[in-house]
Scaffold this motif. Structure first.
Motif, mmCIF file in Angstrom:
data_model
loop_
_atom_site.group_PDB
_atom_site.id
_atom_site.type_symbol
_atom_site.label_atom_id
_atom_site.label_comp_id
_atom_site.label_asym_id
_atom_site.label_seq_id
_atom_site.Cartn_x
_atom_site.Cartn_y
_atom_site.Cartn_z
ATOM 1 N N THR A 1 13.941 1.196 3.851
ATOM 2 C CA THR A 1 13.818 -0.450 4.065
ATOM 3 C C THR A 1 13.717 -0.717 5.423
ATOM 4 O OG1 THR A 1 16.202 -0.297 4.189
ATOM 5 C CG2 THR A 1 15.546 -0.707 2.085
ATOM 6 N N THR A 2 13.327 0.439 6.174
ATOM 7 C CA THR A 2 12.955 0.173 7.731
ATOM 8 C C THR A 2 11.587 -0.809 7.789
ATOM 9 O OG1 THR A 2 11.911 2.128 7.806
ATOM 10 C CG2 THR A 2 14.344 2.212 8.217
ATOM 11 N N ALA A 3 11.428 -0.987 9.036
ATOM 12 C CA ALA A 3 10.280 -1.752 9.299
ATOM 13 C C ALA A 3 9.133 -0.832 8.798
ATOM 14 C CB ALA A 3 10.485 -2.553 10.955
ATOM 15 N N SER A 4 8.200 -1.937 8.359
ATOM 16 C CA SER A 4 6.662 -1.128 7.892
ATOM 17 C C SER A 4 6.014 -0.496 9.369
ATOM 18 C CB SER A 4 5.945 -2.046 7.448
ATOM 19 O OG SER A 4 6.458 -2.692 6.065
ATOM 20 N N PRO B 1 -8.650 2.734 10.785
ATOM 21 C CA PRO B 1 -8.645 3.301 9.341
ATOM 22 C C PRO B 1 -7.623 4.433 9.421
ATOM 23 C CG PRO B 1 -10.417 4.055 10.656
ATOM 24 C CD PRO B 1 -10.044 3.005 11.564
ATOM 25 N N PRO B 2 -6.974 4.520 8.133
ATOM 26 C CA PRO B 2 -7.288 4.059 6.730
ATOM 27 C C PRO B 2 -6.647 2.668 6.402
ATOM 28 C CG PRO B 2 -5.849 5.617 6.385
ATOM 29 C CD PRO B 2 -6.042 5.780 7.898
ATOM 30 N N TRP B 3 -5.626 2.460 7.341
ATOM 31 C CA TRP B 3 -4.863 1.384 6.880
ATOM 32 C C TRP B 3 -5.095 -0.125 7.364
ATOM 33 C CZ3 TRP B 3 -2.109 2.934 2.988
ATOM 34 C CH2 TRP B 3 -1.798 4.356 2.810
ATOM 35 N N HIS B 4 -5.922 -0.413 8.593
ATOM 36 C CA HIS B 4 -6.215 -1.556 9.141
ATOM 37 C C HIS B 4 -5.155 -2.470 9.251
ATOM 38 C CE1 HIS B 4 -10.313 -0.268 9.548
ATOM 39 N NE2 HIS B 4 -10.561 0.185 8.191
ATOM 40 N N ASP B 5 -4.037 -2.002 9.716
ATOM 41 C CA ASP B 5 -2.872 -3.246 9.795
ATOM 42 C C ASP B 5 -3.147 -4.211 10.922
ATOM 43 O OD1 ASP B 5 -1.402 -1.714 8.019
ATOM 44 O OD2 ASP B 5 -0.561 -0.350 9.362
ATOM 45 N N GLU B 6 -4.096 -4.072 11.559
ATOM 46 C CA GLU B 6 -4.387 -4.948 12.684
ATOM 47 C C GLU B 6 -5.210 -6.426 11.960
ATOM 48 O OE1 GLU B 6 -8.382 -3.021 12.244
ATOM 49 O OE2 GLU B 6 -6.317 -2.447 12.182
ATOM 50 N N VAL B 7 -5.618 -6.224 10.692
ATOM 51 C CA VAL B 7 -6.303 -7.345 9.985
ATOM 52 C C VAL B 7 -5.203 -8.597 9.753
ATOM 53 C CG1 VAL B 7 -7.356 -8.093 7.909
ATOM 54 C CG2 VAL B 7 -8.009 -5.871 9.006
ATOM 55 N N VAL C 1 6.361 1.124 2.699
ATOM 56 C CA VAL C 1 6.098 -0.036 3.561
ATOM 57 C C VAL C 1 7.097 -1.283 3.242
ATOM 58 C CG1 VAL C 1 3.861 0.315 4.035
ATOM 59 C CG2 VAL C 1 4.257 -1.048 2.118
ATOM 60 N N ARG C 2 7.164 -2.176 3.710
ATOM 61 C CA ARG C 2 7.823 -3.566 3.126
ATOM 62 C C ARG C 2 6.815 -4.463 3.077
ATOM 63 N NH1 ARG C 2 12.568 -4.158 1.251
ATOM 64 N NH2 ARG C 2 13.168 -6.279 2.611
ATOM 65 N N ALA C 3 6.863 -5.016 1.908
ATOM 66 C CA ALA C 3 5.680 -5.908 1.359
ATOM 67 C C ALA C 3 6.489 -7.147 1.115
ATOM 68 C CB ALA C 3 5.163 -5.620 -0.054
ATOM 69 N N GLY C 4 6.440 -8.320 1.979
ATOM 70 C CA GLY C 4 7.476 -9.413 1.897
ATOM 71 C C GLY C 4 8.808 -8.964 2.030
ATOM 72 N N THR C 5 9.540 -9.488 0.994
ATOM 73 C CA THR C 5 10.929 -9.012 0.958
ATOM 74 C C THR C 5 10.975 -7.687 0.091
ATOM 75 O OG1 THR C 5 11.323 -10.411 -1.032
ATOM 76 C CG2 THR C 5 11.659 -11.403 1.310
ATOM 77 N N LEU C 6 10.059 -7.357 -0.457
ATOM 78 C CA LEU C 6 10.073 -5.797 -1.324
ATOM 79 C C LEU C 6 9.814 -4.583 -0.613
ATOM 80 C CD1 LEU C 6 8.172 -7.633 -4.247
ATOM 81 C CD2 LEU C 6 10.587 -7.624 -3.791
ATOM 82 N N ASP C 7 10.501 -3.664 -1.129
ATOM 83 C CA ASP C 7 10.168 -2.178 -0.969
ATOM 84 C C ASP C 7 9.005 -1.987 -1.523
ATOM 85 O OD1 ASP C 7 12.318 -1.741 0.665
ATOM 86 O OD2 ASP C 7 13.648 -0.980 -1.043
ATOM 87 N N ALA D 1 2.301 -0.271 -4.841
ATOM 88 C CA ALA D 1 3.286 -0.556 -5.948
ATOM 89 C C ALA D 1 4.396 -1.293 -5.460
ATOM 90 C CB ALA D 1 3.666 0.910 -6.471
ATOM 91 N N LEU D 2 4.681 -2.407 -5.828
ATOM 92 C CA LEU D 2 5.697 -3.404 -5.277
ATOM 93 C C LEU D 2 6.873 -3.200 -6.275
ATOM 94 C CD1 LEU D 2 3.218 -6.231 -5.115
ATOM 95 C CD2 LEU D 2 4.086 -5.134 -3.032
ATOM 96 N N SER D 3 8.140 -2.909 -5.726
ATOM 97 C CA SER D 3 9.242 -2.663 -6.617
ATOM 98 C C SER D 3 9.798 -4.184 -7.031
ATOM 99 C CB SER D 3 10.459 -2.311 -5.583
ATOM 100 O OG SER D 3 9.981 -0.775 -5.353
ATOM 101 N N SER D 4 9.916 -4.160 -8.379
ATOM 102 C CA SER D 4 10.554 -5.447 -8.971
ATOM 103 C C SER D 4 11.945 -5.111 -9.889
ATOM 104 C CB SER D 4 9.367 -6.152 -9.944
ATOM 105 O OG SER D 4 9.417 -5.330 -11.068
ATOM 106 N N LEU D 5 12.401 -6.171 -10.507
ATOM 107 C CA LEU D 5 13.630 -5.989 -11.070
ATOM 108 C C LEU D 5 13.161 -5.173 -12.434
ATOM 109 C CD1 LEU D 5 15.249 -9.789 -11.046
ATOM 110 C CD2 LEU D 5 15.735 -7.346 -9.445
ATOM 111 N N TYR D 6 11.909 -5.179 -12.846
ATOM 112 C CA TYR D 6 11.476 -4.472 -13.981
ATOM 113 C C TYR D 6 10.644 -3.301 -13.766
ATOM 114 C CZ TYR D 6 13.259 -8.926 -15.830
ATOM 115 O OH TYR D 6 14.151 -10.038 -16.015
ATOM 116 N N GLY D 7 10.777 -2.727 -12.525
ATOM 117 C CA GLY D 7 10.148 -1.202 -12.107
ATOM 118 C C GLY D 7 8.942 -1.901 -11.106
ATOM 119 N N PRO D 8 8.144 -0.734 -10.806
ATOM 120 C CA PRO D 8 7.220 -1.075 -10.012
ATOM 121 C C PRO D 8 5.687 -1.809 -10.657
ATOM 122 C CG PRO D 8 7.773 1.147 -9.760
ATOM 123 C CD PRO D 8 8.348 0.494 -11.192
#
Length: 215
Positions: A42-45, A51-57, A156-162, A179-186
């Protein structure tokens, strides 16, 4: 998906698409909903430009909310999408059965073509795989792109999700899935485009706006 060797499979899945274009809505303000899973960190992303992630976009501007009750694709999560995209639910049929790849079942297809871009974001549910989000994502990548190479995974963190994110090479391009963690699985979201980098702003918007669906 013209460039994919898996195009024949997806063409069969597309035949059973049902649903309608989503109505554009004001995207709700970001809340502080807790993550559905404590499995990933749950740490910061991480921030990795280039490449390959292009987090600057930078993320595209939000125009539509996907996943809410009463919309074409009701999902365990919600996220924002740029205005103008076509949103369709995906259902099975008596002739073709469920639209699946491995143990992943397609729930929703998000089509960029009405905006002049080429490509899709697709939403999948993976069932029957032991382990957490990373194991679910690895299964999806292996089933969806058997010839994939240079696969990398990160938490990573995606919005409020792991979340767990994958970058891999398919047909000479760097593709992405998360893969975004939800109450019903990824819940897995894949980016599919002739030029994947063209859809990175939309993909970044989805990542930054992901929330648990509390409806």
């Amino acid at each position: 998906m013209e460039r994919r060797t898996r195009a024949t499979v997806l063409a069969a899945l597309t035949i059973v698409l049902t649903g309608a274009c989503a109505d554009a809505k004001e995207t709700p303000a970001a809340g502080d909903s807790p993550s559905a899973s404590t499995s990933p960190s749950t740490t910061a992303s991480p921030v990795t430009p280039g490449p390959p992630w292009h987090d600057e976009v930078a993320a595209a501007a939000a125009g539509t909310t996907v996943g809410q009750k009463g919309t074409p694709c009701e999902l365990p999560i919600t996220f924002s999408l740029p205005a103008g995209w076509k949103v369709e639910a995906v259902k099975g049929s008596a002739e073709f059965g469920e639209p699946t790849v491995g143990k992943a079942r397609m729930l929703c297809e998000l089509d960029a073509r009405p905006t002049g871009e080429l490509g899709f974001l697709r939403v999948w549910r993976v069932d029957g795989v032991a382990g957490g989000a990373e194991e679910h994502l690895k299964h999806f990548v292996g089933a969806y792109s058997p010839e994939a190479s240079d696969a990398q995974y990160r938490r990573v963190r995606a919005g409020t999700l792991d979340a767990v994110e994958a970058s891999y090479t398919a047909d000479g391009d760097t593709d992405r899935a998360i893969a975004l963690s939800s109450l019903y699985g990824p819940i897995v979201l894949s980016l599919d485009a002739p030029d994947p980098e063209d859809l990175l702003p939309a993909y970044q918007l989805v990542k930054q706006s992901a929330r648990i669906n509390r409806d």
